[in-house]
Design an enzyme around this catalytic site. Structure first.
Site, PDB file in Angstrom:
ATOM      1  N   ASN A  13       0.617  -1.425   0.374  1.00  0.00           N
ATOM      2  CA  ASN A  13      -0.083  -0.155   0.161  1.00  0.00           C
ATOM      3  C   ASN A  13       0.802   1.546   0.041  1.00  0.00           C
ATOM      4  OD1 ASN A  13      -1.651   1.954   0.788  1.00  0.00           O
ATOM      5  ND2 ASN A  13      -2.034   1.629   2.119  1.00  0.00           N
ATOM      6  N   TRP A  14       0.875   1.613  -1.290  1.00  0.00           N
ATOM      7  CA  TRP A  14       2.432   2.730  -1.570  1.00  0.00           C
ATOM      8  C   TRP A  14       1.304   4.352  -0.481  1.00  0.00           C
ATOM      9  CZ3 TRP A  14       3.779   3.185  -7.002  1.00  0.00           C
ATOM     10  CH2 TRP A  14       4.850   1.678  -7.090  1.00  0.00           C
ATOM     11  N   LYS A  15      -0.009   3.984  -0.005  1.00  0.00           N
ATOM     12  CA  LYS A  15      -0.883   5.164   0.274  1.00  0.00           C
ATOM     13  C   LYS A  15      -0.412   6.829  -0.117  1.00  0.00           C
ATOM     14  CE  LYS A  15       0.149   2.363   5.013  1.00  0.00           C
ATOM     15  NZ  LYS A  15      -0.058   3.129   6.151  1.00  0.00           N
ATOM     16  N   HIS A 101      -9.496   1.377   4.690  1.00  0.00           N
ATOM     17  CA  HIS A 101      -8.479   1.375   5.235  1.00  0.00           C
ATOM     18  C   HIS A 101      -8.265   2.188   6.712  1.00  0.00           C
ATOM     19  CE1 HIS A 101      -4.083   2.713   5.751  1.00  0.00           C
ATOM     20  NE2 HIS A 101      -4.091   1.514   5.922  1.00  0.00           N
ATOM     21  N   GLU A 103      -7.252   4.470   7.580  1.00  0.00           N
ATOM     22  CA  GLU A 103      -6.321   6.285   7.601  1.00  0.00           C
ATOM     23  C   GLU A 103      -7.289   6.406   7.025  1.00  0.00           C
ATOM     24  OE1 GLU A 103      -2.247   5.488   5.951  1.00  0.00           O
ATOM     25  OE2 GLU A 103      -1.857   5.100   7.383  1.00  0.00           O
ATOM     26  N   GLU A 173      -5.136  -4.573   9.946  1.00  0.00           N
ATOM     27  CA  GLU A 173      -3.578  -4.331  10.716  1.00  0.00           C
ATOM     28  C   GLU A 173      -4.453  -2.959  11.952  1.00  0.00           C
ATOM     29  OE1 GLU A 173      -3.044  -2.298   6.190  1.00  0.00           O
ATOM     30  OE2 GLU A 173      -3.675  -1.473   7.341  1.00  0.00           O
ATOM     31  N   GLY A 179       2.824   2.648  10.911  1.00  0.00           N
ATOM     32  CA  GLY A 179       3.798   3.284  10.514  1.00  0.00           C
ATOM     33  C   GLY A 179       3.937   4.029  11.964  1.00  0.00           C
ATOM     34  N   SER A 219       3.351  -2.023   9.919  1.00  0.00           N
ATOM     35  CA  SER A 219       4.905  -2.251  10.225  1.00  0.00           C
ATOM     36  C   SER A 219       5.656  -3.659  10.157  1.00  0.00           C
ATOM     37  CB  SER A 219       4.803  -2.034  12.378  1.00  0.00           C
ATOM     38  OG  SER A 219       4.775  -0.476  11.734  1.00  0.00           O
ATOM     39  N   GLY A 240       3.380  -0.586   4.910  1.00  0.00           N
ATOM     40  CA  GLY A 240       2.834   0.230   4.123  1.00  0.00           C
ATOM     41  C   GLY A 240       4.937   0.378   4.018  1.00  0.00           C
ATOM     42  N   GLY A 241       5.018   0.846   4.447  1.00  0.00           N
ATOM     43  CA  GLY A 241       6.679   1.968   4.441  1.00  0.00           C
ATOM     44  C   GLY A 241       7.765   0.969   3.887  1.00  0.00           C
TER      45      GLY A 241
HETATM   46  P1  13P Z   1       3.005   0.382   7.544  1.00  0.00           P
HETATM   47  O1  13P Z   1       3.967  -1.261   7.538  1.00  0.00           O
HETATM   48  O2  13P Z   1       3.514   1.469   6.568  1.00  0.00           O
HETATM   49  O3  13P Z   1       3.403   0.634   9.221  1.00  0.00           O
HETATM   50  O4  13P Z   1       1.347   0.931   7.283  1.00  0.00           O
HETATM   51  C1  13P Z   1       0.660  -0.984   7.242  1.00  0.00           C
HETATM   52  C2  13P Z   1      -0.476  -0.212   6.652  1.00  0.00           C
HETATM   53  O5  13P Z   1      -1.248   0.837   6.388  1.00  0.00           O
HETATM   54  C3  13P Z   1      -0.874  -0.811   4.874  1.00  0.00           C
HETATM   55  O6  13P Z   1      -2.068  -0.512   4.771  1.00  0.00           O
END
Ligand code: 13P
Length: 258
Positions: A13-15, A101, A103, A173, A179, A219, A240-241
Site C-alpha cells: 500500500n503505497w499510500k 483502510h 487512514e 491492521e 507506521g 509495520s 506500507g513503508g
Molecule cells: P506500515 O507498513 O507503514 O506500518 O503501514 C501499514 C499499512 O497501513 C498498510 O495498509
C-alpha cells in the site's frame, strides 16, 4: 499461512507516495527483484495512488505484479466531485482495490456503512477487494479488540454472498501498529486473524472461512515478515513503508514463498 486451502498474498500500500514517473521506477525495480523467481505460490499486488494507476498497469504488464487502487466510490457515476468509480478503475486494468483502510476511517469519515457500499460496488464491477479492519490502541487496551473487528467484519460484509467471498481478501491492521514501527507480535497477529476467520465461519461456514486470505498489516518489514507469516492464520501482508523500497518488498515476498 495455509497454502492447502488459501492463497498467500503480499500487497504493497503505497499510500500518498510516488509520482507516476517514480511509480514506473518502483514497479520496474520490483519486477527486476522478482525476475527468475517462481512466484506462483504468492500473489503480488501494488496498490498505488489514482494518478499512478495507468502507468503502473502498463509497467506491470507481463509480470507477476498486479495493480490495485486505494479507494473507490460506491456510486457508478454522478455528481461526486473528486471521486473515482469502480468502472473507471476496471477499464484501465486495475484488478484490486483497498477498502476501509484505517487512514480513511480516521481522516476521511469512512464508516462501516460506507465501506460496505464501496465493497458491493467494487465486486459488482469485477474488482477484487482488500478489506481492512483493525482496532485502535484504546480499544485493545480496553479489551474490546474482538468486538471491534467482529463488528467491522460483519457490517463491512453485509449482503456479500458466499460466492462473492472468493474476491475478498481481509487485512487485519491494528491501528496502533501502522507506521509506528510497533508491530503486533506474531501471536497477536495470529490470534486476531484467527478470530476474524471464526467470524467468517459464523457468516459463511467453514469452507469459505478456510479459503479466505487474511493478511496482517502494520509495520511489517523485511526483518519481521518471516516470523509473522509463519503463523497459520496469517496468509500474507499489507505493507506500507517497506513496500516503497523494492529490495525490502522483495525480501517480504521471499519470506512468503518459503
Ligand atoms: P506500515 O507498513 O507503514 O506500518 O503501514 C501499514 C499499512 O497501513 C498498510 O495498509
Amino acid at each position: 499461512m495455509n497454502r492447502q486451502t488459501r492463497k498467500t498474498v503480499i500487497a504493497g500500500n503505497w499510500k500518498m507516495n510516488k509520482t507516476p514517473a517514480e511509480a514506473k521506477g518502483l514497479i520496474d525495480a520490483i519486477k527486476a527483484e522478482i525476475s527468475g523467481k517462481d512466484t506462483g505460490l504468492c500473489e503480488i499486488i501494488a496498490c498505488v495512488p489514482f494518478v499512478d494507476l495507468q502507468t503502473a498497469v502498463e509497467a506491470a504488464k507481463g509480470s507477476a505484479v498486479k495493480i490495485g487502487a486505494q479507494n473507490v466510490h460506491w456510486a457508478s457515476s454522478g455528481a461526486f466531485t473528486g471521486e473515482i468509480s469502480a468502472a473507471m478503475l476496471k477499464e484501465i486494468g486495475v484488478e484490486y482495490v483497498i477498502i476501509g483502510h484505517s487512514e480513511r476511517r480516521q481522516y476521511f469519515g469512512e464508516t462501516d456503512i460506507t465501506v460496505n457500499s464501496r465493497v458491493k460496488a467494487a465486486l459488482e464491477s469485477g474488482l477484487k477487494v482488500i478489506l481492512c479492519v483493525g482496532e485502535l490502541l484504546a480499544e485493545r487496551e480496553q479489551g474490546v479488540t474482538a468486538e471491534v473487528v467482529s463488528r467491522q467484519t460483519k457490517i463491512d460484509l453485509l449482503g456479500i454472498t458466499e460466492a462473492q467471498m472468493k474476491d475478498i481478501i481481509i487485512a487485519y491492521e491494528p491501528v496502533w501498529a501502522i507506521g509506528t514501527g510497533k508491530t503486533a507480535t506474531s501471536d497477536q497477529a495470529d490470534e486476531v486473524c484467527g478470530f476474524i476467520r471464526d467470524v467468517l465461519v459464523s457468516l459463511y461456514g467453514k469452507n469459505v472461512a478456510e479459503a479466505t486470505t487474511i493478511q496482517y498489516g502494520g509495520s511489517m518489514n523485511a526483518k519481521n515478515a518471516a516470523e509473522l507469516l509463519s503463523k497459520i492464520n496469517v496468509d500474507g501482508g499489507l505493507i506500507g513503508g517497506a513496500s516503497l523500497k523494492a529490495d525490502d518488498f522483495a525480501v517480504i515476498i521471499e519470506a512468503a514463498l518459503n
